[in-house]
Motif scaffolding. Structure first.
Motif, mmCIF file in Angstrom:
data_model
loop_
_atom_site.group_PDB
_atom_site.id
_atom_site.type_symbol
_atom_site.label_atom_id
_atom_site.label_comp_id
_atom_site.label_asym_id
_atom_site.label_seq_id
_atom_site.Cartn_x
_atom_site.Cartn_y
_atom_site.Cartn_z
ATOM 1 N N ILE A 232 0.845 -1.181 0.000
ATOM 2 C CA ILE A 232 0.000 0.000 0.000
ATOM 3 C C ILE A 232 0.890 1.244 0.000
ATOM 4 O O ILE A 232 2.093 1.158 0.279
ATOM 5 N N PRO A 233 0.356 2.419 -0.342
ATOM 6 C CA PRO A 233 1.181 3.632 -0.331
ATOM 7 C C PRO A 233 1.870 3.853 1.013
ATOM 8 O O PRO A 233 1.298 3.584 2.076
ATOM 9 N N ASN A 234 3.125 4.271 0.959
ATOM 10 C CA ASN A 234 3.951 4.582 2.138
ATOM 11 C C ASN A 234 4.323 3.332 2.927
ATOM 12 O O ASN A 234 4.630 3.415 4.116
ATOM 13 N N ALA A 235 4.286 2.174 2.260
ATOM 14 C CA ALA A 235 4.728 0.923 2.884
ATOM 15 C C ALA A 235 5.859 0.344 2.049
ATOM 16 O O ALA A 235 5.989 0.631 0.860
ATOM 17 N N VAL A 236 6.695 -0.463 2.691
ATOM 18 C CA VAL A 236 7.835 -1.077 2.017
ATOM 19 C C VAL A 236 7.792 -2.573 2.257
ATOM 20 O O VAL A 236 7.230 -3.047 3.242
ATOM 21 N N GLU A 237 8.397 -3.326 1.348
ATOM 22 C CA GLU A 237 8.418 -4.780 1.463
ATOM 23 C C GLU A 237 9.350 -5.213 2.586
ATOM 24 O O GLU A 237 10.445 -4.694 2.731
ATOM 25 N N VAL A 238 8.873 -6.176 3.373
ATOM 26 C CA VAL A 238 9.696 -6.775 4.411
ATOM 27 C C VAL A 238 10.348 -8.035 3.873
ATOM 28 O O VAL A 238 11.517 -8.312 4.124
ATOM 29 N N SER A 239 9.591 -8.832 3.139
ATOM 30 C CA SER A 239 10.113 -10.048 2.519
ATOM 31 C C SER A 239 9.390 -10.261 1.200
ATOM 32 O O SER A 239 8.243 -9.865 1.038
ATOM 33 N N VAL A 240 10.082 -10.871 0.261
ATOM 34 C CA VAL A 240 9.528 -11.116 -1.077
ATOM 35 C C VAL A 240 9.709 -12.596 -1.408
ATOM 36 O O VAL A 240 10.561 -13.270 -0.828
ATOM 37 N N PRO A 241 8.954 -13.164 -2.370
ATOM 38 C CA PRO A 241 7.899 -12.488 -3.135
ATOM 39 C C PRO A 241 6.648 -12.261 -2.305
ATOM 40 O O PRO A 241 6.421 -12.939 -1.301
ATOM 41 N N LEU A 242 5.849 -11.291 -2.746
ATOM 42 C CA LEU A 242 4.650 -10.896 -2.023
ATOM 43 C C LEU A 242 3.445 -11.493 -2.747
ATOM 44 O O LEU A 242 3.123 -11.104 -3.862
ATOM 45 N N GLU A 251 -11.511 -18.111 -0.666
ATOM 46 C CA GLU A 251 -10.851 -17.627 0.548
ATOM 47 C C GLU A 251 -9.366 -17.408 0.257
ATOM 48 O O GLU A 251 -8.739 -18.165 -0.492
ATOM 49 N N TRP A 252 -8.832 -16.377 0.894
ATOM 50 C CA TRP A 252 -7.389 -16.132 0.828
ATOM 51 C C TRP A 252 -6.691 -17.000 1.853
ATOM 52 O O TRP A 252 -7.165 -17.160 2.974
ATOM 53 N N MET A 253 -5.529 -17.535 1.484
ATOM 54 C CA MET A 253 -4.774 -18.369 2.412
ATOM 55 C C MET A 253 -3.306 -18.398 1.985
ATOM 56 O O MET A 253 -2.933 -17.882 0.937
ATOM 57 N N VAL A 254 -2.468 -18.998 2.837
ATOM 58 C CA VAL A 254 -1.031 -19.179 2.628
ATOM 59 C C VAL A 254 -0.356 -17.867 2.216
ATOM 60 O O VAL A 254 0.142 -17.720 1.102
ATOM 61 N N PRO A 255 -0.348 -16.847 3.083
ATOM 62 C CA PRO A 255 0.342 -15.601 2.719
ATOM 63 C C PRO A 255 1.856 -15.809 2.643
ATOM 64 O O PRO A 255 2.441 -16.508 3.467
ATOM 65 N N VAL A 256 2.473 -15.219 1.635
ATOM 66 C CA VAL A 256 3.925 -15.275 1.462
ATOM 67 C C VAL A 256 4.425 -13.839 1.325
ATOM 68 O O VAL A 256 3.944 -13.093 0.489
ATOM 69 N N GLY A 257 5.421 -13.466 2.151
ATOM 70 C CA GLY A 257 5.937 -12.103 2.131
ATOM 71 C C GLY A 257 5.021 -11.153 2.882
ATOM 72 O O GLY A 257 3.907 -11.500 3.277
ATOM 73 N N ALA A 258 5.502 -9.961 3.100
ATOM 74 C CA ALA A 258 4.711 -8.959 3.824
ATOM 75 C C ALA A 258 5.303 -7.580 3.586
ATOM 76 O O ALA A 258 6.443 -7.433 3.148
ATOM 77 N N LEU A 657 6.754 -26.229 6.883
ATOM 78 C CA LEU A 657 6.793 -26.199 8.348
ATOM 79 C C LEU A 657 5.784 -25.167 8.841
ATOM 80 O O LEU A 657 5.808 -24.016 8.407
ATOM 81 N N LYS A 658 4.896 -25.585 9.712
ATOM 82 C CA LYS A 658 3.815 -24.719 10.164
ATOM 83 C C LYS A 658 4.345 -23.506 10.915
ATOM 84 O O LYS A 658 5.447 -23.527 11.464
ATOM 85 N N VAL A 659 3.536 -22.462 10.944
ATOM 86 C CA VAL A 659 3.896 -21.218 11.625
ATOM 87 C C VAL A 659 3.919 -21.450 13.134
ATOM 88 O O VAL A 659 3.140 -22.232 13.667
ATOM 89 N N VAL A 691 14.203 -24.946 1.536
ATOM 90 C CA VAL A 691 14.054 -23.490 1.632
ATOM 91 C C VAL A 691 14.117 -23.145 3.110
ATOM 92 O O VAL A 691 13.185 -23.434 3.868
ATOM 93 N N THR A 692 15.239 -22.576 3.552
ATOM 94 C CA THR A 692 15.413 -22.229 4.962
ATOM 95 C C THR A 692 15.577 -20.748 5.195
ATOM 96 O O THR A 692 15.508 -20.298 6.327
ATOM 97 N N LYS A 693 15.806 -19.967 4.107
ATOM 98 C CA LYS A 693 16.062 -18.534 4.265
ATOM 99 C C LYS A 693 14.814 -17.702 4.060
ATOM 100 O O LYS A 693 14.877 -16.494 4.045
ATOM 101 N N SER A 694 13.665 -18.351 3.834
ATOM 102 C CA SER A 694 12.398 -17.653 3.660
ATOM 103 C C SER A 694 11.335 -18.396 4.443
ATOM 104 O O SER A 694 11.584 -19.465 5.025
ATOM 105 N N ARG A 695 10.174 -17.792 4.483
ATOM 106 C CA ARG A 695 9.045 -18.406 5.172
ATOM 107 C C ARG A 695 7.932 -18.702 4.173
ATOM 108 O O ARG A 695 7.656 -17.863 3.319
ATOM 109 N N PRO A 696 7.298 -19.911 4.250
ATOM 110 C CA PRO A 696 7.582 -20.943 5.242
ATOM 111 C C PRO A 696 8.815 -21.774 4.888
ATOM 112 O O PRO A 696 9.228 -21.817 3.732
ATOM 113 N N VAL A 697 9.396 -22.465 5.891
ATOM 114 C CA VAL A 697 10.493 -23.390 5.649
ATOM 115 C C VAL A 697 9.943 -24.594 4.886
ATOM 116 O O VAL A 697 8.877 -25.110 5.200
ATOM 117 N N MET A 698 10.641 -25.063 3.850
ATOM 118 C CA MET A 698 10.124 -26.119 2.980
ATOM 119 C C MET A 698 11.182 -27.194 2.743
ATOM 120 O O MET A 698 12.388 -26.936 2.784
#
Length: 714
Positions: A232-242, A251-258, A657-659, A691-698
């Protein structure tokens, strides 16, 4: 308005059904066709014409509605078809059909054959154009595609009012421009009250300070459709991909990035907006924290401030955090006390009245040597010693030595803190003037023997490092070592830094000390040193002259012995290496070629080291999750695709790996990859990587069609 056939049930009033998703969220549905709102004739195609019949009725609000009914239960071998008009697909891949209908109980109809039914069939037919006619496609299951056999939950008898049934079915994937719905009656007495064709989609949403657009559901109920997000405006990515995943229920589910609010902006409107900090407030870092008022002695007049600027004569050091108060330089130290002892000095002082608002106060001592009239002062020489140090003192006292005698000095004691370097003004200081006294010379560092006979020896020494004046002469004290307990010692003086001691005993040891004298008096004696006179028979002098030759010969002999020992050791090791080589060659005969020893990852002190050694790290952007196919001990198991650089895309199984996992769960989860990564066999599932350097771990493995529940089954 067409009349109903005798014996056919009257249409019942339709009701509205809302589909609620888990958590109270309402699915977003888009209607492709709904007969409930049609008031004119539907004009659907019926085959044969004596089968389905269109009739009119009214709903509970007295609004006219159009329905279809059929009730040819008195005749055997019924096969009545009803086909809707062409329905455009609108790029959706899966369509839902909501049917409202009533069915009469066969037992309530007298004198009917055994062919009476209480069910009907639902079909669909895809087409790129509205090309269907009364005879095409053929009225049979192929080319029509059967969706399901529809059975009522409740039927009614003649004496009862019609009981409404509502059924929802879906079908797909669809690929052509549109489709027709078809209903087959095989001998039922029923009314088709309304038909609604619709599709589901995930509505536009804001999650994690990111906007995700409306997204159509996939072709299968279990499909997961990826929707890329935008901060959204005035926000920056914390992790990618978004991205978010839209499931088959909308329904929305399994969010990746923020995303998160940028520096100078704070969350608002239930975390759907990032608003600028107002005047007088700031936010130095990105995140979900709120804007805070400016620290003391700082200000800001603009919005979206990431830092409050210090007021005049106030500063921040380079290590001060942005939310710390601005501070000033300290005032001068107070109550300086000096104590001169010949050419040394002790200074003491009290802390400044104002520390500047900081607790990192330090002191510097500046030494200046001045002329007699103190008109000209210059920095002291480097030989002046400061204990414990000259700059950066934490203590409020210092010991200064190695000053020149009878000299005037000025000492400045500066008070500094972490922001003194930011100020253009010189540090505040207190000064003290002192004059040193005369000091005796320091001790002579060492003595050397230059020659000796049976009754004399010649000695020399270096001058004191700190003469503190002109050396007038030296006093030499010596005594025979065995007479030391008697306290008998001889002294001689010399105006040079050497002396010849006479009247000594041959073959005797003597202890010798020396000290220097100036106008201030004698300094301290040097440390006692032992010297020995040779034997008087004259051989000693010859022996003394031949000493270098003897020492040289002994050294050469020692070098020869060492060389022999080294050669022996090298030969022994070479022989030992040859033996080891023969043993190694024999040992290889008993080891199966290509055999690989399995290593338990739990034997590693750091289990992550085993993961890095046996499993390849995969960038999460190369992994695409398509659907959830099961659940394991640690989280969900998904089917997806893996596209590595330089390789073709392949199907893979993805174990996530679950949250909220613990360190132990993460270690146990990744140990599975450490074990699988050690095997490469056609009968064992191949590990693609982790995949250990991003979330979720896979954990990503090859996909097995008959092994969908877990990627670890073999």
């Amino acid at each position: 308005m067409a009349a109903a056939r005798p014996g056919a049930p009257q249409p019942l009033l339709p009701v509205v059904l809302l589909l609620l998703l888990p958590g109270g969220c309402r699915a977003l549905e888009e209607t492709l066709m709904d007969t409930k709102w049609v008031t004119s004739e539907l004009a659907w195609t019926a085959h044969p014409e004596t089968g389905w019949e269109e009739v009119s009725g009214y709903d509970e609000a007295m609004n006219p509605i159009r329905t279809y009914q059929v009730c040819n239960v008195q005749e055997m071998n019924q096969n009545n078809w009803l086909r809707t008009q062409f329905i455009e697909r609108h790029d959706v891949q899966r369509v839902y059909v909501e049917l409202k209908f009533t069915v009469r109980d066969c037992n309530s109809i007298p004198n009917i054959p055994g062919s009476c039914k209480e069910t009907f069939n639902l079909f669909y037919y895809e087409s790129d154009t509205d090309s269907a006619s009364a005879s095409s496609p053929f009225w049979m299951e192929n080319p029509y595609v059967k969706v399901d056999t529809i059975a009522p939950d409740e039927s009614f008898s003649k004496l009862e009012s019609g009981r409404m049934n509502t059924k929802v079915r879906s079908f797909g994937p669809l690929s052509k421009n549109g489709f027709y719905l078809a209903f087959q009656d095989l001998g039922a007495c029923m009314s088709l009250i309304s038909v609604r064709a619709f599709y589901k989609k995930c509505s536009s949403t804001i999650a994690g300070f990111a906007v995700f657009p409306e997204t159509l559901t996939g072709a299968e109920p279990t499909s997961l459709v990826i929707a890329p997000g935008t901060c959204i405006p005035n926000a920056v990515e914390v992790s990618v991909p978004l991205k978010l995943y839209c499931n088959g229920d909308g329904e929305w589910m399994v969010p990746v990035g923020a995303c998160t609010c940028a520096a100078g902006y704070e969350p608002a409107m239930k975390e759907t907006q990032c608003l600028a900090c107002g005047p007088g407030t700031f936010k130095s870092k990105q995140g979900e924290s709120r804007c805070t008022p400016c620290p003391p002695n700082s200000r800001t007049s603009s919005g979206a401030a990431t830092l409050c600027m210090c007021q005049n004569n106030y500063f921040r050091s380079d290590t001060d955090p942005p939310d710390s108060a601005c501070t000033s330089v300290p005032s001068a130290p107070r109550n300086v006390i000096s104590n001169v002892n010949e050419t040394s000095l002790v200074l003491e002082w009290s802390e400044p009245r104002d520390s500047g608002g900081r607790d990192d106060l330090l002191y510097n001592v500046i030494c200046k040597k001045c002329s007699v009239e103190r008109r000209l002062c210059m920095r002291c020489d480097d030989n002046v010693e400061f204990v414990p140090r000259q700059l950066g003192l934490t203590e409020r006292h210092i010991y200064i030595s190695n000053l020149m005698a009878h000299t005037q000095y000025t000492f400045e004691i500066q008070a500094v803190n972490g922001v003194s370097s930011k100020s253009l003004q010189n540090p505040q200081f207190a000064s003290v003037n002192i004059t040193t006294n005369q000091a005796a010379p320091s001790a002579v560092p060492t003595m050397h023997l230059h020659g000796s006979t049976g009754s004399s020896m010649t000695l020399s020494w270096e001058p004191p490092k700190q003469p503190n004046g002109i050396i007038l002469d030296y006093e030499i004290k010596y005594f025979e070592k065995q007479e030391q307990s008697d306290g008998i010692a001889n002294t001689v003086t010399s105006q040079k830094n050497n002396v010849r001691l006479e009247g000594l005993k041959s073959n005797s040891a003597y202890m010798v000390q020396v000290r220097a004298r100036t106008v201030a008096g004698y300094g301290m004696y040097s440390l006692p040193m032992e010297f020995r006179t040779p034997v008087e028979d004259g051989s000693s002098s010859k022996s003394f002259q031949e000493l270098p030759l003897i020492v040289g010969s002994a050294t050469a002999g020692l070098v020869f012995v060492i060389a022999v020992v080294v050669i022996a050791i090298v030969c022994f090791r070479k022989q030992q290496n040859n033996t080891d080589s023969e043993y190694t060659e024999k040992l290889q005969q008993y080891i199966t070629p290509g055999m690989k020893v399995y290593i338990d990852p739990f034997t590693y002190e750091d289990p992550n080291e085993a993961v890095r050694e046996f499993a390849k790290e995969i960038d999460i952007s190369c992994v695409k999750i398509e659907e959830v196919i099961g659940a394991g001990e640690f989280g969900e198991v998904c089917r997806g695709r893996l596209k590595l650089p330089g390789r073709r895309e392949i199907f893979v199984a993805i174990k996530t790996l679950k949250v909220g996992y613990t360190d132990r769960q993460r270690r146990d989860f990744l140990s599975e990859a450490s074990i699988m990564g050690q095997f490469d066999h056609p009968n064992i599932i191949h590990l693609e990587g982790v995949v250990t350097k991003s979330r979720p771990v896979m954990i990503v493995t090859e996909f097995m069609e008959n092994c969908a529940s877990t990627p670890s089954c073999g």
